[in-house]
Design a protein around this motif. Structure first.
Motif, PDB file in Angstrom:
ATOM      1  N   GLU A 102      47.788  35.495  62.603  1.00  0.00           N
ATOM      2  CA  GLU A 102      46.418  36.030  62.667  1.00  0.00           C
ATOM      3  C   GLU A 102      45.906  36.414  61.284  1.00  0.00           C
ATOM      4  O   GLU A 102      44.727  36.237  60.972  1.00  0.00           O
ATOM      5  N   VAL A 109      39.140  32.431  57.372  1.00  0.00           N
ATOM      6  CA  VAL A 109      37.799  32.738  57.879  1.00  0.00           C
ATOM      7  C   VAL A 109      36.987  33.457  56.808  1.00  0.00           C
ATOM      8  O   VAL A 109      35.793  33.170  56.606  1.00  0.00           O
ATOM      9  N   HIS A 219      34.980  40.583  63.300  1.00  0.00           N
ATOM     10  CA  HIS A 219      34.943  39.167  63.673  1.00  0.00           C
ATOM     11  C   HIS A 219      36.210  38.772  64.431  1.00  0.00           C
ATOM     12  O   HIS A 219      36.140  38.127  65.489  1.00  0.00           O
ATOM     13  N   MET A 220      37.361  39.146  63.902  1.00  0.00           N
ATOM     14  CA  MET A 220      38.622  38.784  64.550  1.00  0.00           C
ATOM     15  C   MET A 220      38.803  39.547  65.857  1.00  0.00           C
ATOM     16  O   MET A 220      39.417  39.043  66.806  1.00  0.00           O
ATOM     17  N   ARG A 222      36.272  40.429  67.934  1.00  0.00           N
ATOM     18  CA  ARG A 222      35.440  39.721  68.903  1.00  0.00           C
ATOM     19  C   ARG A 222      36.092  38.402  69.313  1.00  0.00           C
ATOM     20  O   ARG A 222      36.027  38.005  70.486  1.00  0.00           O
ATOM     21  N   ARG A 223      36.716  37.750  68.359  1.00  0.00           N
ATOM     22  CA  ARG A 223      37.385  36.477  68.643  1.00  0.00           C
ATOM     23  C   ARG A 223      38.514  36.672  69.656  1.00  0.00           C
ATOM     24  O   ARG A 223      38.670  35.896  70.605  1.00  0.00           O
ATOM     25  N   GLN A 224      39.312  37.738  69.483  1.00  0.00           N
ATOM     26  CA  GLN A 224      40.412  38.016  70.397  1.00  0.00           C
ATOM     27  C   GLN A 224      39.902  38.420  71.776  1.00  0.00           C
ATOM     28  O   GLN A 224      40.434  37.976  72.805  1.00  0.00           O
ATOM     29  N   THR A 226      37.072  37.615  73.170  1.00  0.00           N
ATOM     30  CA  THR A 226      36.544  36.414  73.826  1.00  0.00           C
ATOM     31  C   THR A 226      37.669  35.538  74.361  1.00  0.00           C
ATOM     32  O   THR A 226      37.590  35.016  75.487  1.00  0.00           O
ATOM     33  N   LYS A 227      38.724  35.384  73.587  1.00  0.00           N
ATOM     34  CA  LYS A 227      39.848  34.554  74.012  1.00  0.00           C
ATOM     35  C   LYS A 227      40.538  35.140  75.239  1.00  0.00           C
ATOM     36  O   LYS A 227      40.849  34.419  76.202  1.00  0.00           O
TER      37      LYS A 227
END
Length: 317
Positions: A102, A109, A219-220, A222-224, A226-227
């Motif tokens: 990560e 990113v 950002h990371m 929100r990414r997690q 969402t996943k």
């Protein structure tokens, strides 16, 4: 015999011509000594120009933060699933709390065009990035290039390619400018990540570093989230499809773990990086290194003067 003598004489003459074009060390010293005044004058003038140029370069300050990956905080979540992890993999679901790489993903990113472009837009940094040309320490104010941006009217003065009007800086120009200021590096031995930003204003450099770290964490995060949300929706769809009670129990257990991961991600502001050494307002400039530039410039001027003296002497000969 005379022919042979003539040939020898010609060879001697040609050999003499070649030796006449050679420049001995003693003659080189005489040439330099004869023009020592001109060489010194050229060197001094060149050095003065270098000093004037260096004094015109504005100071820049570097703010830096040292970060540690935060994956250790939730690395044990996947292990608590035991044998369910294998079944989850068969179902196409990643049950790890945070992936082992990560931190590497976040570093890529941070340097991507899309992320930097969004960062600049969200924080409205275009004017400071492209139009600022120096910083006034006494007033703590940025000095802007009025040929690029009109502060009073709030409009850009960058000419279009066809010269018909004015335009704002493009996304690529802003990305390239910010990338010149940004340095992201990782210590392979300790896994610590350094983020630094160099800018005219030390206060803005420090502020932007903090904002940049917060932005990548959000950002990371929100990414997690969402996943994990997608994983939960997928598992719920699988529960409705299957009629096997054991598989439903497995899916429910995995959903429970995914909900835990989602809660941890949402409750972790420092999701991917934790500050080990937070940024501070730099008090000393990082560039330009005026003394080194002046010394190298003076040496370069002296070399040019010597070459001019020697070459002009050779050409006259």
């Amino acid at each position: 015999m005379s022919a042979a003598t003539g040939e020898n004489t010609g060879e001697s003459a040609s050999f003499g011509i070649r030796t006449d074009t050679e420049l001995t060390l003693s003659e080189l010293g005489q040439v330099i000594w004869a023009r020592i005044g001109a060489i010194s004058l050229f060197t001094i003038l060149f050095s003065v120009l270098v000093v004037w140029y260096v004094l015109m370069i504005p100071n820049e300050y570097k703010a830096k933060a040292v970060l540690a990956p935060a994956q250790e905080q939730s690395s044990g979540l996947a292990g608590s699933l035991g044998q369910l992890g294998g079944l989850a993999s068969l179902a196409g679901v990643n049950v790890a709390g945070i992936e082992a790489n990560e931190s590497q993903i976040a570093q890529e990113v941070m340097q991507s065009w899309n992320f930097i472009d969004n960062f600049i837009k969200e924080n409205d940094l275009a004017v400071e990035l492209m139009a600022a040309q120096s910083w006034e320490k006494q007033s703590n104010q940025l000095m802007f290039d009025h040929g690029i941006y009109d502060i009073q009217e709030g409009r850009w003065l960058i000419e279009d390619e066809d010269g018909a009007g004015y335009r704002a800086p493009s996304s690529w120009e802003l990305f390239r400018r910010f990338s010149e200021m940004l340095i992201v590096s990782e210590d392979k031995k300790t896994d610590l990540v350094s983020i630094s930003i160099t800018f005219y204003s030390p206060n803005l450099a420090k502020k932007w570093v903090d904002m940049f770290v917060d932005a990548i964490n959000r950002h990371m995060q929100r990414r997690q989230v969402t996943k994990v949300t997608n994983n939960i929706e997928y598992l719920q769809a699988q529960i409705e499809k299957t009629q096997i009670a054991e598989m439903k129990d497995v899916f429910y257990n995995i959903i429970q773990e995914q909900i835990k991961n989602k809660m941890i991600a949402e409750a972790s502001p420092d999701y991917v990086f934790v500050a080990v050494s937070p940024s501070m307002v730099p008090e000393e400039k990082s560039s330009p290194r005026r003394v080194i530039i002046c010394v190298l410039g003076s040496m370069l001027g002296g070399i040019f003067a010597l070459l001019w003296a020697v070459l002009s002497h050779v050409i006259r000969r």
